[in-house]
Design a protein around this motif. Structure first.
Motif, PDB file in Angstrom:
ATOM      1  N   LEU A 179     -30.224  65.280 -81.884  1.00  0.00           N
ATOM      2  CA  LEU A 179     -31.174  64.568 -81.033  1.00  0.00           C
ATOM      3  C   LEU A 179     -30.758  64.714 -79.581  1.00  0.00           C
ATOM      4  O   LEU A 179     -29.574  64.880 -79.275  1.00  0.00           O
ATOM      5  CB  LEU A 179     -31.208  63.074 -81.410  1.00  0.00           C
ATOM      6  CG  LEU A 179     -31.596  62.726 -82.837  1.00  0.00           C
ATOM      7  CD1 LEU A 179     -31.368  61.245 -83.100  1.00  0.00           C
ATOM      8  CD2 LEU A 179     -33.044  63.097 -83.103  1.00  0.00           C
ATOM      9  N   ALA A 180     -31.739  64.594 -78.689  1.00  0.00           N
ATOM     10  CA  ALA A 180     -31.461  64.612 -77.250  1.00  0.00           C
ATOM     11  C   ALA A 180     -32.282  63.509 -76.601  1.00  0.00           C
ATOM     12  O   ALA A 180     -33.381  63.189 -77.045  1.00  0.00           O
ATOM     13  CB  ALA A 180     -31.826  65.964 -76.657  1.00  0.00           C
ATOM     14  N   ILE A 204     -35.181  51.354 -91.581  1.00  0.00           N
ATOM     15  CA  ILE A 204     -36.429  51.873 -92.150  1.00  0.00           C
ATOM     16  C   ILE A 204     -36.216  53.311 -92.606  1.00  0.00           C
ATOM     17  O   ILE A 204     -36.605  53.692 -93.720  1.00  0.00           O
ATOM     18  CB  ILE A 204     -37.570  51.774 -91.121  1.00  0.00           C
ATOM     19  CG1 ILE A 204     -37.858  50.301 -90.814  1.00  0.00           C
ATOM     20  CG2 ILE A 204     -38.818  52.501 -91.604  1.00  0.00           C
ATOM     21  CD1 ILE A 204     -38.683  50.069 -89.569  1.00  0.00           C
ATOM     22  N   MET A 205     -35.583  54.115 -91.747  1.00  0.00           N
ATOM     23  CA  MET A 205     -35.311  55.502 -92.124  1.00  0.00           C
ATOM     24  C   MET A 205     -34.375  55.555 -93.327  1.00  0.00           C
ATOM     25  O   MET A 205     -34.603  56.342 -94.254  1.00  0.00           O
ATOM     26  CB  MET A 205     -34.734  56.267 -90.934  1.00  0.00           C
ATOM     27  CG  MET A 205     -35.781  56.519 -89.856  1.00  0.00           C
ATOM     28  SD  MET A 205     -35.185  57.548 -88.512  1.00  0.00           S
ATOM     29  CE  MET A 205     -34.372  56.319 -87.500  1.00  0.00           C
ATOM     30  N   ALA A 206     -33.357  54.703 -93.343  1.00  0.00           N
ATOM     31  CA  ALA A 206     -32.428  54.680 -94.471  1.00  0.00           C
ATOM     32  C   ALA A 206     -33.153  54.325 -95.772  1.00  0.00           C
ATOM     33  O   ALA A 206     -32.903  54.932 -96.820  1.00  0.00           O
ATOM     34  CB  ALA A 206     -31.293  53.695 -94.200  1.00  0.00           C
ATOM     35  N   ALA A 207     -34.066  53.356 -95.705  1.00  0.00           N
ATOM     36  CA  ALA A 207     -34.843  52.968 -96.893  1.00  0.00           C
ATOM     37  C   ALA A 207     -35.743  54.114 -97.346  1.00  0.00           C
ATOM     38  O   ALA A 207     -35.905  54.353 -98.552  1.00  0.00           O
ATOM     39  CB  ALA A 207     -35.673  51.722 -96.596  1.00  0.00           C
ATOM     40  N   ALA A 208     -36.319  54.827 -96.396  1.00  0.00           N
ATOM     41  CA  ALA A 208     -37.180  55.967 -96.740  1.00  0.00           C
ATOM     42  C   ALA A 208     -36.365  57.063 -97.422  1.00  0.00           C
ATOM     43  O   ALA A 208     -36.770  57.593 -98.465  1.00  0.00           O
ATOM     44  CB  ALA A 208     -37.879  56.498 -95.488  1.00  0.00           C
ATOM     45  N   PRO A 236     -39.181  67.143 -88.796  1.00  0.00           N
ATOM     46  CA  PRO A 236     -38.349  66.539 -89.842  1.00  0.00           C
ATOM     47  C   PRO A 236     -37.069  65.940 -89.250  1.00  0.00           C
ATOM     48  O   PRO A 236     -36.514  66.466 -88.290  1.00  0.00           O
ATOM     49  CB  PRO A 236     -38.017  67.720 -90.755  1.00  0.00           C
ATOM     50  CG  PRO A 236     -39.092  68.726 -90.488  1.00  0.00           C
ATOM     51  CD  PRO A 236     -39.460  68.543 -89.044  1.00  0.00           C
ATOM     52  N   HIS A 237     -36.629  64.830 -89.855  1.00  0.00           N
ATOM     53  CA  HIS A 237     -35.431  64.148 -89.372  1.00  0.00           C
ATOM     54  C   HIS A 237     -34.570  63.717 -90.557  1.00  0.00           C
ATOM     55  O   HIS A 237     -35.074  63.161 -91.532  1.00  0.00           O
ATOM     56  CB  HIS A 237     -35.820  62.923 -88.551  1.00  0.00           C
ATOM     57  CG  HIS A 237     -34.649  62.159 -88.014  1.00  0.00           C
ATOM     58  ND1 HIS A 237     -33.755  62.698 -87.115  1.00  0.00           N
ATOM     59  CD2 HIS A 237     -34.219  60.908 -88.274  1.00  0.00           C
ATOM     60  CE1 HIS A 237     -32.818  61.796 -86.838  1.00  0.00           C
ATOM     61  NE2 HIS A 237     -33.078  60.710 -87.524  1.00  0.00           N
ATOM     62  N   THR A 238     -33.278  64.008 -90.452  1.00  0.00           N
ATOM     63  CA  THR A 238     -32.295  63.524 -91.417  1.00  0.00           C
ATOM     64  C   THR A 238     -31.205  62.797 -90.644  1.00  0.00           C
ATOM     65  O   THR A 238     -31.198  62.796 -89.414  1.00  0.00           O
ATOM     66  CB  THR A 238     -31.650  64.695 -92.205  1.00  0.00           C
ATOM     67  OG1 THR A 238     -30.869  65.477 -91.295  1.00  0.00           O
ATOM     68  CG2 THR A 238     -32.707  65.558 -92.888  1.00  0.00           C
ATOM     69  N   VAL A 290     -40.154  61.941 -90.495  1.00  0.00           N
ATOM     70  CA  VAL A 290     -40.421  62.778 -89.333  1.00  0.00           C
ATOM     71  C   VAL A 290     -40.428  61.890 -88.097  1.00  0.00           C
ATOM     72  O   VAL A 290     -40.807  60.719 -88.168  1.00  0.00           O
ATOM     73  CB  VAL A 290     -41.745  63.565 -89.465  1.00  0.00           C
ATOM     74  CG1 VAL A 290     -41.657  64.577 -90.600  1.00  0.00           C
ATOM     75  CG2 VAL A 290     -42.936  62.646 -89.669  1.00  0.00           C
ATOM     76  N   ILE A 291     -39.943  62.450 -86.985  1.00  0.00           N
ATOM     77  CA  ILE A 291     -39.911  61.692 -85.729  1.00  0.00           C
ATOM     78  C   ILE A 291     -40.598  62.515 -84.636  1.00  0.00           C
ATOM     79  O   ILE A 291     -40.674  63.731 -84.720  1.00  0.00           O
ATOM     80  CB  ILE A 291     -38.468  61.301 -85.329  1.00  0.00           C
ATOM     81  CG1 ILE A 291     -37.591  62.530 -85.107  1.00  0.00           C
ATOM     82  CG2 ILE A 291     -37.859  60.364 -86.375  1.00  0.00           C
ATOM     83  CD1 ILE A 291     -36.213  62.205 -84.540  1.00  0.00           C
ATOM     84  N   PRO A 292     -41.101  61.815 -83.596  1.00  0.00           N
ATOM     85  CA  PRO A 292     -41.876  62.520 -82.584  1.00  0.00           C
ATOM     86  C   PRO A 292     -41.038  63.264 -81.561  1.00  0.00           C
ATOM     87  O   PRO A 292     -39.935  62.872 -81.221  1.00  0.00           O
ATOM     88  CB  PRO A 292     -42.658  61.397 -81.906  1.00  0.00           C
ATOM     89  CG  PRO A 292     -41.788  60.197 -82.056  1.00  0.00           C
ATOM     90  CD  PRO A 292     -41.096  60.372 -83.377  1.00  0.00           C
TER      91      PRO A 292
END
Length: 188
Positions: free
Chosen positions: A93-94, A60-64, A86-88, A72-74
């Motif tokens: 990440l942790a 899903i992220m790759a398609a976006a 924001p997320h790339t 964006v992720i929580p």
């Protein structure tokens, strides 16, 4: 059935899904997701880093990203609050105490700038679009005043004709529920 008992039963049910079924259903859901206008028009999409029992969010992220959308992720905060950062593909990440991956850097994106949130959960009712999450209440708190589109993707094992759990007044209903279509083979 009480929410806690339903969650335990549903976790066990989802853990029994075969990898092949997960893969086929995830592909089906991704194809459904990219069609609605909510996806087409969204510039900023909020999504979680999925756990092994959830619909895989990596495609899903790759398609976006391929469509030029912001992802964006929580990040969980004290007092059962959260913010979306924001997320790339290269964002650090942790792993949290809940066992989920979260961003470690970035500036929270204002809620009004998020067009579409893919809301995670364990079960969804087809009639009311009610959801049962993992029990922290983070999403219900965040979504209480969210004005964008609240959408979820559900394996067939997550969809129920009516809620099999109590739906409370504070539970936020979803706008759109996409379920993996029938005919998807669930055998290895």
């Amino acid at each position: 059935m009480e929410k806690k008992a339903f969650r335990q039963q549903q976790l066990a049910r989802l853990q029994q899904m075969t990898p092949a079924s997960r893969q086929v259903q995830t592909a089906n859901l991704l194809a459904q997701l990219t069609q609605p206008s909510a996806w087409q028009q969204a510039q900023t999409i909020a999504v979680t880093i999925s756990s092994p029992i959830e619909v895989n969010t990596q495609p899903i992220m790759a398609a976006a990203w391929a469509a030029g959308k912001n992802v964006v992720i929580p990040q969980t905060l004290p007092h059962r609050q959260m913010a979306f950062l924001p997320h790339t593909a290269t964002s650090p990440l942790a792993r949290t105490k809940f066992g989920i991956l979260e961003p470690t850097t970035g500036t929270p994106v204002d809620k009004s700038k998020i067009d579409l949130i893919l809301v995670p959960g364990l079960g969804y009712s087809l009639d009311r679009h009610a959801r049962i999450g993992f029990g922290g209440g983070y999403y219900d708190r965040y979504l209480a005043d969210f004005t964008g589109t609240k959408l979820t993707l559900a394996y067939r094992e997550m969809a129920f004709k009516t809620a099999q759990w109590p739906v409370d007044d504070y539970d936020i209903l979803l706008d759109t529920l996409l379920v993996a279509e029938d005919g998807v083979d669930d055998k290895d």
